[in-house]
Design a protein around this motif. Structure first.
Motif, PDB file in Angstrom:
ATOM      1  N   VAL A 175       0.842  -1.266  -0.069  1.00  0.00           N
ATOM      2  CA  VAL A 175       0.180   0.008   0.177  1.00  0.00           C
ATOM      3  C   VAL A 175       0.759   1.214   0.009  1.00  0.00           C
ATOM      4  O   VAL A 175       0.653   2.325  -0.917  1.00  0.00           O
ATOM      5  CB  VAL A 175      -1.174   0.033   1.189  1.00  0.00           C
ATOM      6  N   PHE A 176       1.843   1.256   0.962  1.00  0.00           N
ATOM      7  CA  PHE A 176       2.616   2.327   0.786  1.00  0.00           C
ATOM      8  C   PHE A 176       3.642   2.468  -0.367  1.00  0.00           C
ATOM      9  O   PHE A 176       3.745   3.862  -0.622  1.00  0.00           O
ATOM     10  CB  PHE A 176       3.666   2.407   2.159  1.00  0.00           C
ATOM     11  N   LYS A 177       3.987   1.697  -0.746  1.00  0.00           N
ATOM     12  CA  LYS A 177       4.818   1.841  -2.435  1.00  0.00           C
ATOM     13  C   LYS A 177       3.770   2.411  -3.230  1.00  0.00           C
ATOM     14  O   LYS A 177       4.195   3.034  -4.102  1.00  0.00           O
ATOM     15  CB  LYS A 177       5.245   0.319  -2.730  1.00  0.00           C
ATOM     16  N   ILE A 178       2.466   2.084  -3.364  1.00  0.00           N
ATOM     17  CA  ILE A 178       1.753   2.526  -4.274  1.00  0.00           C
ATOM     18  C   ILE A 178       1.311   3.830  -4.086  1.00  0.00           C
ATOM     19  O   ILE A 178       1.496   4.802  -4.895  1.00  0.00           O
ATOM     20  CB  ILE A 178       0.492   1.685  -4.331  1.00  0.00           C
ATOM     21  N   ILE A 179       1.011   4.180  -2.856  1.00  0.00           N
ATOM     22  CA  ILE A 179       1.055   5.820  -2.512  1.00  0.00           C
ATOM     23  C   ILE A 179       2.163   6.526  -2.970  1.00  0.00           C
ATOM     24  O   ILE A 179       2.193   7.544  -3.292  1.00  0.00           O
ATOM     25  CB  ILE A 179       0.756   5.829  -0.786  1.00  0.00           C
ATOM     26  N   ASP A 180       3.395   5.971  -2.740  1.00  0.00           N
ATOM     27  CA  ASP A 180       4.755   6.809  -2.940  1.00  0.00           C
ATOM     28  C   ASP A 180       4.838   7.017  -4.246  1.00  0.00           C
ATOM     29  O   ASP A 180       5.196   7.952  -4.774  1.00  0.00           O
ATOM     30  CB  ASP A 180       6.133   5.870  -2.441  1.00  0.00           C
ATOM     31  N   LYS A 181       4.536   5.906  -5.115  1.00  0.00           N
ATOM     32  CA  LYS A 181       4.468   6.244  -6.658  1.00  0.00           C
ATOM     33  C   LYS A 181       3.679   7.035  -6.997  1.00  0.00           C
ATOM     34  O   LYS A 181       3.999   7.968  -7.923  1.00  0.00           O
ATOM     35  CB  LYS A 181       4.160   4.511  -7.208  1.00  0.00           C
ATOM     36  N   MET A 182       2.360   7.255  -6.641  1.00  0.00           N
ATOM     37  CA  MET A 182       1.471   8.049  -6.873  1.00  0.00           C
ATOM     38  C   MET A 182       1.769   9.567  -6.592  1.00  0.00           C
ATOM     39  O   MET A 182       1.611  10.474  -7.492  1.00  0.00           O
ATOM     40  CB  MET A 182      -0.118   7.679  -6.150  1.00  0.00           C
ATOM     41  N   LEU A 183       2.387   9.756  -5.423  1.00  0.00           N
ATOM     42  CA  LEU A 183       3.108  10.913  -4.887  1.00  0.00           C
ATOM     43  C   LEU A 183       3.938  11.563  -5.805  1.00  0.00           C
ATOM     44  O   LEU A 183       4.101  12.760  -5.992  1.00  0.00           O
ATOM     45  CB  LEU A 183       3.225  11.021  -3.478  1.00  0.00           C
ATOM     46  N   THR A 184       5.041  10.561  -6.015  1.00  0.00           N
ATOM     47  CA  THR A 184       6.131  10.892  -7.132  1.00  0.00           C
ATOM     48  C   THR A 184       5.817  11.343  -8.441  1.00  0.00           C
ATOM     49  O   THR A 184       5.866  12.451  -8.993  1.00  0.00           O
ATOM     50  CB  THR A 184       6.723   9.633  -7.048  1.00  0.00           C
ATOM     51  N   THR A 185       4.481  10.656  -8.848  1.00  0.00           N
ATOM     52  CA  THR A 185       4.172  11.132 -10.199  1.00  0.00           C
ATOM     53  C   THR A 185       3.465  12.413 -10.157  1.00  0.00           C
ATOM     54  O   THR A 185       3.703  13.153 -11.152  1.00  0.00           O
ATOM     55  CB  THR A 185       3.180   9.894 -10.727  1.00  0.00           C
ATOM     56  N   LYS A 186       2.766  12.651  -9.040  1.00  0.00           N
ATOM     57  CA  LYS A 186       2.062  13.909  -8.781  1.00  0.00           C
ATOM     58  C   LYS A 186       3.105  15.211  -8.837  1.00  0.00           C
ATOM     59  O   LYS A 186       2.828  16.179  -9.519  1.00  0.00           O
ATOM     60  CB  LYS A 186       1.221  13.823  -7.723  1.00  0.00           C
ATOM     61  N   LYS A 187       4.047  14.726  -8.200  1.00  0.00           N
ATOM     62  CA  LYS A 187       5.181  15.866  -7.839  1.00  0.00           C
ATOM     63  C   LYS A 187       5.904  16.010  -9.457  1.00  0.00           C
ATOM     64  O   LYS A 187       6.093  17.314  -9.789  1.00  0.00           O
ATOM     65  CB  LYS A 187       6.350  15.408  -7.202  1.00  0.00           C
ATOM     66  N   PHE A 188       6.114  15.162 -10.264  1.00  0.00           N
ATOM     67  CA  PHE A 188       6.464  15.446 -11.652  1.00  0.00           C
ATOM     68  C   PHE A 188       5.488  16.234 -12.335  1.00  0.00           C
ATOM     69  O   PHE A 188       6.035  17.114 -13.196  1.00  0.00           O
ATOM     70  CB  PHE A 188       6.860  13.675 -12.280  1.00  0.00           C
ATOM     71  N   LYS A 189       4.480  15.452 -12.431  1.00  0.00           N
ATOM     72  CA  LYS A 189       3.179  16.308 -13.043  1.00  0.00           C
ATOM     73  C   LYS A 189       3.145  17.697 -12.866  1.00  0.00           C
ATOM     74  O   LYS A 189       3.066  18.750 -13.526  1.00  0.00           O
ATOM     75  CB  LYS A 189       1.879  15.620 -13.032  1.00  0.00           C
ATOM     76  N   ASP A 190       3.129  18.146 -11.268  1.00  0.00           N
ATOM     77  CA  ASP A 190       3.161  19.270 -10.820  1.00  0.00           C
ATOM     78  C   ASP A 190       4.390  20.309 -11.204  1.00  0.00           C
ATOM     79  O   ASP A 190       4.389  21.383 -11.795  1.00  0.00           O
ATOM     80  CB  ASP A 190       2.924  19.512  -9.284  1.00  0.00           C
ATOM     81  N   PHE A 191       5.350  19.747 -10.981  1.00  0.00           N
ATOM     82  CA  PHE A 191       6.816  20.378 -11.584  1.00  0.00           C
ATOM     83  C   PHE A 191       6.819  20.499 -13.099  1.00  0.00           C
ATOM     84  O   PHE A 191       7.146  21.698 -13.632  1.00  0.00           O
ATOM     85  CB  PHE A 191       7.940  19.311 -11.231  1.00  0.00           C
ATOM     86  N   PHE A 192       6.335  19.524 -13.778  1.00  0.00           N
ATOM     87  CA  PHE A 192       6.125  19.943 -15.361  1.00  0.00           C
ATOM     88  C   PHE A 192       5.231  20.897 -15.800  1.00  0.00           C
ATOM     89  O   PHE A 192       5.716  21.800 -16.630  1.00  0.00           O
ATOM     90  CB  PHE A 192       5.922  18.389 -16.029  1.00  0.00           C
ATOM     91  N   ASN A 193       4.013  20.793 -15.228  1.00  0.00           N
ATOM     92  CA  ASN A 193       3.154  21.807 -15.352  1.00  0.00           C
ATOM     93  C   ASN A 193       3.435  23.346 -15.290  1.00  0.00           C
ATOM     94  O   ASN A 193       3.340  24.261 -15.789  1.00  0.00           O
ATOM     95  CB  ASN A 193       1.757  21.498 -14.607  1.00  0.00           C
ATOM     96  N   LYS A 194       4.073  23.374 -13.983  1.00  0.00           N
ATOM     97  CA  LYS A 194       4.623  24.596 -13.527  1.00  0.00           C
ATOM     98  C   LYS A 194       5.614  25.131 -14.435  1.00  0.00           C
ATOM     99  O   LYS A 194       5.642  26.314 -14.924  1.00  0.00           O
ATOM    100  CB  LYS A 194       5.367  24.549 -11.943  1.00  0.00           C
ATOM    101  N   ASN A 195       6.456  24.440 -14.839  1.00  0.00           N
ATOM    102  CA  ASN A 195       7.825  24.971 -15.716  1.00  0.00           C
ATOM    103  C   ASN A 195       7.621  24.857 -17.139  1.00  0.00           C
ATOM    104  O   ASN A 195       7.940  25.745 -17.876  1.00  0.00           O
ATOM    105  CB  ASN A 195       9.020  24.069 -15.669  1.00  0.00           C
ATOM    106  N   VAL A 196       6.602  24.270 -17.711  1.00  0.00           N
ATOM    107  CA  VAL A 196       5.843  24.264 -19.130  1.00  0.00           C
ATOM    108  C   VAL A 196       5.158  25.681 -19.140  1.00  0.00           C
ATOM    109  O   VAL A 196       5.437  26.227 -20.298  1.00  0.00           O
ATOM    110  CB  VAL A 196       5.226  23.076 -19.384  1.00  0.00           C
ATOM    111  N   ALA A 197       4.437  25.889 -17.953  1.00  0.00           N
ATOM    112  CA  ALA A 197       3.341  27.096 -17.836  1.00  0.00           C
ATOM    113  C   ALA A 197       4.505  28.442 -18.098  1.00  0.00           C
ATOM    114  O   ALA A 197       4.139  29.490 -18.523  1.00  0.00           O
ATOM    115  CB  ALA A 197       2.538  27.196 -16.914  1.00  0.00           C
ATOM    116  N   ALA A 198       5.563  28.207 -17.546  1.00  0.00           N
ATOM    117  CA  ALA A 198       6.719  29.465 -17.416  1.00  0.00           C
ATOM    118  C   ALA A 198       7.175  29.734 -18.813  1.00  0.00           C
ATOM    119  O   ALA A 198       7.847  30.721 -18.690  1.00  0.00           O
ATOM    120  CB  ALA A 198       7.660  29.030 -16.352  1.00  0.00           C
ATOM    121  N   LEU A 199       7.221  28.814 -19.662  1.00  0.00           N
ATOM    122  CA  LEU A 199       7.981  28.980 -20.913  1.00  0.00           C
ATOM    123  C   LEU A 199       7.191  29.882 -21.770  1.00  0.00           C
ATOM    124  O   LEU A 199       5.901  30.170 -21.991  1.00  0.00           O
ATOM    125  CB  LEU A 199       8.013  27.567 -21.783  1.00  0.00           C
TER     126      LEU A 199
END
Length: 122
Positions: free
Chosen positions: A98-122
């Motif tokens: 369960v915790f591995k699944i949650i960690d994976k989802m949180l990591t994916t969310k961080k990458f998406k948020d980072f990507f969206n934030k940085n792409v929007a800045a371009l």
């Protein structure tokens, strides 16, 4: 059945003595005896401690019916605290999964948020 009878039935099914449950919830044996006889109300804290000892949810104790097969637990319907308590009841391997699944989802969310934030800045 009422709560007092539910508690007594569950305790007996789990082969626990009154003094064991009393010690676990922090009351003396005579006070615990009154709880099982319905002469003393149970505090929320005592019920919560009892649920941990019995490896049941508080709802399962309150609405206990020994003739009913446990129904499916839907974790989304629970508060965050109840969700964590349910996860803590799992065996170590399932808990780890369960915790591995949650960690994976949180990591994916961080990458998406980072990507969206940085792409929007371009």
């Amino acid at each position: 059945m009422d709560l007092a009878n539910n508690i007594k039935t569950i305790r007996e099914k789990q082969n626990l003595m009154q003094k064991e449950v009393a010690l676990h919830i922090g009351v003396d044996k005579s006070t615990y005896s009154k709880i099982e006889k319905g002469l003393r109300e149970l505090t929320v804290s005592e019920l919560s401690k009892m649920a941990k000892l019995f490896n049941l949810t508080t709802d399962q104790i309150i609405n206990y019916n020994e003739n009913i097969i446990p129904k499916e637990i839907v974790i989304e319907d629970k508060s965050t605290l109840e969700q964590m308590e349910l996860i803590q009841q799992l065996d170590e391997e399932d808990k780890s999964t369960v915790f591995k699944i949650i960690d994976k989802m949180l990591t994916t969310k961080k990458f998406k948020d980072f990507f969206n934030k940085n792409v929007a800045a371009l």
